[in-house]
Write a protein that holds these residues in place. Sequence first.
Motif, PDB file in Angstrom:
ATOM      1  N   LYS A   9      73.675 -66.183  58.982  1.00 14.76           N
ATOM      2  CA  LYS A   9      72.599 -64.973  59.078  1.00 14.76           C
ATOM      3  C   LYS A   9      71.301 -65.211  58.248  1.00 14.76           C
ATOM      4  CE  LYS A   9      72.410 -59.985  58.655  1.00 14.76           C
ATOM      5  NZ  LYS A   9      72.210 -59.945  60.073  1.00 14.76           N
ATOM      6  N   TYR A  35      66.130 -66.443  71.427  1.00 16.03           N
ATOM      7  CA  TYR A  35      64.637 -65.653  71.168  1.00 16.03           C
ATOM      8  C   TYR A  35      64.266 -65.940  69.859  1.00 16.03           C
ATOM      9  CZ  TYR A  35      65.070 -63.008  75.565  1.00 16.03           C
ATOM     10  OH  TYR A  35      65.165 -62.507  76.808  1.00 16.03           O
ATOM     11  N   GLN A  37      61.790 -64.260  66.828  1.00 14.42           N
ATOM     12  CA  GLN A  37      61.023 -62.904  66.700  1.00 14.42           C
ATOM     13  C   GLN A  37      60.187 -62.858  65.378  1.00 14.42           C
ATOM     14  OE1 GLN A  37      63.409 -58.884  65.570  1.00 14.42           O
ATOM     15  NE2 GLN A  37      61.860 -57.916  67.000  1.00 14.42           N
ATOM     16  N   SER A  39      56.928 -62.028  62.467  1.00 11.53           N
ATOM     17  CA  SER A  39      56.944 -61.120  61.302  1.00 11.53           C
ATOM     18  C   SER A  39      56.091 -59.900  61.968  1.00 11.53           C
ATOM     19  CB  SER A  39      55.966 -61.677  60.243  1.00 11.53           C
ATOM     20  OG  SER A  39      54.647 -62.220  60.822  1.00 11.53           O
ATOM     21  N   LYS A  40      55.629 -60.249  63.048  1.00  9.82           N
ATOM     22  CA  LYS A  40      55.001 -58.666  63.784  1.00  9.82           C
ATOM     23  C   LYS A  40      55.996 -58.133  64.681  1.00  9.82           C
ATOM     24  CE  LYS A  40      50.250 -60.041  63.451  1.00  9.82           C
ATOM     25  NZ  LYS A  40      49.046 -60.232  64.066  1.00  9.82           N
ATOM     26  N   LYS A  41      57.204 -58.475  64.706  1.00 11.40           N
ATOM     27  CA  LYS A  41      58.333 -58.188  65.466  1.00 11.40           C
ATOM     28  C   LYS A  41      58.232 -58.548  66.871  1.00 11.40           C
ATOM     29  CE  LYS A  41      60.177 -56.375  61.844  1.00 11.40           C
ATOM     30  NZ  LYS A  41      61.270 -56.833  61.293  1.00 11.40           N
ATOM     31  N   PHE A  42      57.655 -59.316  67.386  1.00 13.37           N
ATOM     32  CA  PHE A  42      57.170 -59.768  68.738  1.00 13.37           C
ATOM     33  C   PHE A  42      58.270 -60.713  69.261  1.00 13.37           C
ATOM     34  CE2 PHE A  42      55.328 -60.066  72.860  1.00 13.37           C
ATOM     35  CZ  PHE A  42      55.059 -61.502  73.136  1.00 13.37           C
ATOM     36  N   LEU A  43      59.135 -60.233  70.147  1.00 10.81           N
ATOM     37  CA  LEU A  43      60.325 -61.095  70.451  1.00 10.81           C
ATOM     38  C   LEU A  43      60.015 -61.924  71.977  1.00 10.81           C
ATOM     39  CD1 LEU A  43      63.436 -61.141  69.774  1.00 10.81           C
ATOM     40  CD2 LEU A  43      63.719 -59.457  71.436  1.00 10.81           C
ATOM     41  N   ILE A  45      61.003 -65.176  74.325  1.00  6.81           N
ATOM     42  CA  ILE A  45      62.220 -65.951  74.685  1.00  6.81           C
ATOM     43  C   ILE A  45      61.854 -67.596  74.498  1.00  6.81           C
ATOM     44  CG2 ILE A  45      61.328 -66.199  77.110  1.00  6.81           C
ATOM     45  CD1 ILE A  45      64.350 -66.180  77.879  1.00  6.81           C
ATOM     46  N   GLU A  58      60.458 -72.288  77.374  1.00  4.51           N
ATOM     47  CA  GLU A  58      59.319 -71.767  77.168  1.00  4.51           C
ATOM     48  C   GLU A  58      58.379 -72.191  76.281  1.00  4.51           C
ATOM     49  OE1 GLU A  58      57.754 -68.622  78.869  1.00  4.51           O
ATOM     50  OE2 GLU A  58      59.300 -69.341  80.291  1.00  4.51           O
ATOM     51  N   PHE A  90      67.031 -65.057  67.564  1.00  7.75           N
ATOM     52  CA  PHE A  90      68.267 -64.230  68.147  1.00  7.75           C
ATOM     53  C   PHE A  90      68.965 -64.963  69.351  1.00  7.75           C
ATOM     54  CE2 PHE A  90      68.268 -60.100  66.050  1.00  7.75           C
ATOM     55  CZ  PHE A  90      66.912 -59.923  65.721  1.00  7.75           C
ATOM     56  N   PHE A 104      72.475 -59.048  72.344  1.00 13.78           N
ATOM     57  CA  PHE A 104      71.984 -59.891  71.183  1.00 13.78           C
ATOM     58  C   PHE A 104      72.862 -59.865  70.164  1.00 13.78           C
ATOM     59  CE2 PHE A 104      67.523 -60.456  72.338  1.00 13.78           C
ATOM     60  CZ  PHE A 104      67.133 -59.439  73.359  1.00 13.78           C
ATOM     61  N   GLY A 105      72.931 -60.853  69.231  1.00 18.90           N
ATOM     62  CA  GLY A 105      73.407 -61.217  68.176  1.00 18.90           C
ATOM     63  C   GLY A 105      72.571 -60.577  66.997  1.00 18.90           C
ATOM     64  N   GLU A 106      73.107 -60.757  65.944  1.00 18.55           N
ATOM     65  CA  GLU A 106      72.385 -59.908  64.909  1.00 18.55           C
ATOM     66  C   GLU A 106      71.323 -60.815  64.167  1.00 18.55           C
ATOM     67  OE1 GLU A 106      75.898 -57.122  62.574  1.00 18.55           O
ATOM     68  OE2 GLU A 106      75.647 -59.323  61.828  1.00 18.55           O
ATOM     69  N   TRP A 109      68.146 -65.313  60.171  1.00 18.25           N
ATOM     70  CA  TRP A 109      66.774 -65.099  59.265  1.00 18.25           C
ATOM     71  C   TRP A 109      66.549 -66.325  58.577  1.00 18.25           C
ATOM     72  CZ3 TRP A 109      64.405 -60.210  58.571  1.00 18.25           C
ATOM     73  CH2 TRP A 109      64.954 -59.189  59.203  1.00 18.25           C
TER      74      TRP A 109
END
Lengths: 113, 110
Positions: A9, A35, A37, A39-43, A45, A58, A90, A104-106, A109
């Motif tokens: 994790k 995926y 993600q 720091s701006k939370k953009f996810l 693929i 990609e 993710f 999705f998994g958790e 980080w």
Amino acid sequence: DTAVSQTPKYLVTQMGNDKSIKCEQNLGHDTMYWYKQDSKKFLKIMFSYNNKELIINETVPNRFSPKSPDKAHLNLHINSLELGDSAVYFCASSQLGAGNTIYFGEGSWLTVV
Amino acid sequence: TQLLEQSPQFLSIQEGENLTVYCNSSSVFSSLQWYRQEPGEGPVLLVTVVTGGEVKKLKRLTFQFGDARKDSSLHITAAQPGDTGLYLCAGAPGTYKYIFGTGTRLKVLA
């Protein structure tokens, strides 16, 4: 039981190291994803596998290499880690086809120092 | 490059207020989904819409897919602190993948 589980994790590592993130799903899905993600939370693929075959790649640097030993597992290996690789990764799974739920998994980080 | 733009990017409101989040693109999607992500967790599906003009309701949440299947909206009535989170739309341009939107971070204050 966790549907999509990924380990570790949390991961803190130095630049230049090689690390792996493992993922397993127990939903019986035929498609798995990685995926990223930022720091701006953009996810975004990175990869998708269907029945162990790569179907989406990609524009990800060659330092990232996914491996799917069977359709329930999709691991991500990263070589020569760079500062810019720091993000949350993710793993996810679904049945193939648009309109299906992506589970999705958790998240893992990753911090590169 | 296909892009899903969400607006607003950030939203902080008081409990009981209404709000609308927009998801826009120049591309046509065969289906569109909305997810909510809470801190430290992965996104969780709220709804899938597949037909242009479709409206779906999930308790206080109302989702609409644009007639041309290029955009969508999420309306929350009487927002509650439990609605706090990151809302992500995701569009499927084809069969194999979803493209996620830029995200809307919602905070509902008690």
